[in-house]
Design an enzyme around this catalytic site. Sequence first.
Site, PDB file in Angstrom:
ATOM      1  N   ASP A 333      12.053  10.469  -4.736  1.00  0.00           N
ATOM      2  CA  ASP A 333      11.260  11.681  -4.555  1.00  0.00           C
ATOM      3  C   ASP A 333       9.878  11.538  -5.189  1.00  0.00           C
ATOM      4  O   ASP A 333       8.856  11.846  -4.567  1.00  0.00           O
ATOM      5  CB  ASP A 333      12.004  12.866  -5.185  1.00  0.00           C
ATOM      6  CG  ASP A 333      12.049  14.076  -4.255  1.00  0.00           C
ATOM      7  OD1 ASP A 333      11.737  13.909  -3.059  1.00  0.00           O
ATOM      8  OD2 ASP A 333      12.403  15.168  -4.719  1.00  0.00           O
ATOM      9  N   ASP A 393      17.388  18.842  -2.011  1.00  0.00           N
ATOM     10  CA  ASP A 393      17.308  19.529  -3.303  1.00  0.00           C
ATOM     11  C   ASP A 393      18.505  20.442  -3.525  1.00  0.00           C
ATOM     12  O   ASP A 393      18.691  20.964  -4.632  1.00  0.00           O
ATOM     13  CB  ASP A 393      16.008  20.340  -3.375  1.00  0.00           C
ATOM     14  CG  ASP A 393      14.779  19.449  -3.228  1.00  0.00           C
ATOM     15  OD1 ASP A 393      14.821  18.326  -3.737  1.00  0.00           O
ATOM     16  OD2 ASP A 393      13.798  19.878  -2.596  1.00  0.00           O
TER      17      ASP A 393
END
Length: 478
Positions: A333, A393
């Site tokens: 990420d 997420d």
Amino acid sequence: VAADEGILHASGGGVAPVTKDYCIIYNSNWVSLPKTLDNATFMALENLTSTVLCSSSEAPSGVMKDKAVVVMRGNCTFLEKARIAQSLGAKMLLIASKSRLSAIADNKTDFEDVTLPIALIRYNDIVDMQLVLGNEVNVTLYSPPLPEFDYSMVVIFLIAVFTVALGGYWSGVAELENLKAVASPGERETRRKKEENVTFTPVTVILFVVICCVMLVLLYFFYKWLVYVIISVFCLASAMSLYNCLAALIGEIPIGQCRVTCCNKTIEVRLIFLAVFCIAAAVVWAVFRNEDTWAWILQDILGVAFCLNFIKTLKMPNFKSCVILLGLLLLYDVFFVFITPFITKNGASIMVEVAAGPFGNSEKLPVVIRVPRLEHSASTLCDLPFSLLGFGDIIVPGLLVAYCRRFDVQTRSSSVYYISCTIAYAVGMVVTFVVLALMKMGQPALLYLVPCTLITSSLVAWRRKEMKKFWKGSSYQV
């Protein structure tokens, strides 16, 4: 859009005037726009999109006097157009662009005499303005300040925490059924046939992260083709996930259990209708996915079902695998959000570009929870009408929450791991939103969610003196 964003407020000329707002891009070094409509001055709009206004001979004489003029973007500079428009009496210059809006940049020192406001607007918005408001339109420009906090993030927070908590609980229920099946030899074979779980080992975790990296890079370079592959996969996977979620609920209802037999197999009639409903929901979303008014609701329902089914189905065997998965995806990420701008030619983040649709592509990846922004601002009109949270997420920390819940079931620890990890996830989401509000830019949520959940789970295991068992997994299988 890395530029100064503002709003063009347009009003029709009817008895009961119809108004509508449109996105504009302007240069705050050239002009200062009012922050509210109270101090804004309206003027009539003259549509000259048939010309690019690179020379004064292109415009009919007298039509620009004391008006706001809209022309097409051409080969000459913005300020050259502005000088011509100002010399012909115009009070505002709008430049219509058929491509993606970009920052207005030019050498202002060469045109110190130019005083009229200059703004860039989408050509499609000019067409929409004529269709909605008619030919007689009055316009003004203003630029309201960006709100410190948007309440759509509260909705995002509730959806994310609910999905993670419910997914972890569902995984614990499945684990309890497994333990009962192991203890009862008669149920063991039946349970094995129903078992649909996939267990991640450290090797498969690494392979999974590598596939994620390769897929993201391929999407960046071949987005306009692969986006339809992702949409098709999402429709199929979300329909199956919605079926699994609703079938689990229907299974608890003791009525309407009539069955039909086909090909030596029996199936409940209500499950057939459920399958048709789930397929229809996915098809309706695929057809109307670009309807911003309501399609986001259906996408969120399908997305939540997808995340729930993923969290329940994918099993992490131990805390070691959780640490490897969450750690690698955290690096993934951060790299694709913060490091890739130094590598790409246009200085843009690969992750942000893919999420927004590279090169202005209108098709968006359906791998996010979307909630319309509730606070009115220029960003809402220009580029970000929705608050977004990626499925990753929710799913990635959710796998750790699910492991904590299963460990609670295995060790009969009164849900202490599950509750503490779920609370840590909620705290991580709050931290993400606080940083988002302070930095005014998109954040990789895993940067805050991973430390919160991993550290909390480790502290609970250490405090209960179960770290070794928690790290290696409970060897409960017979």
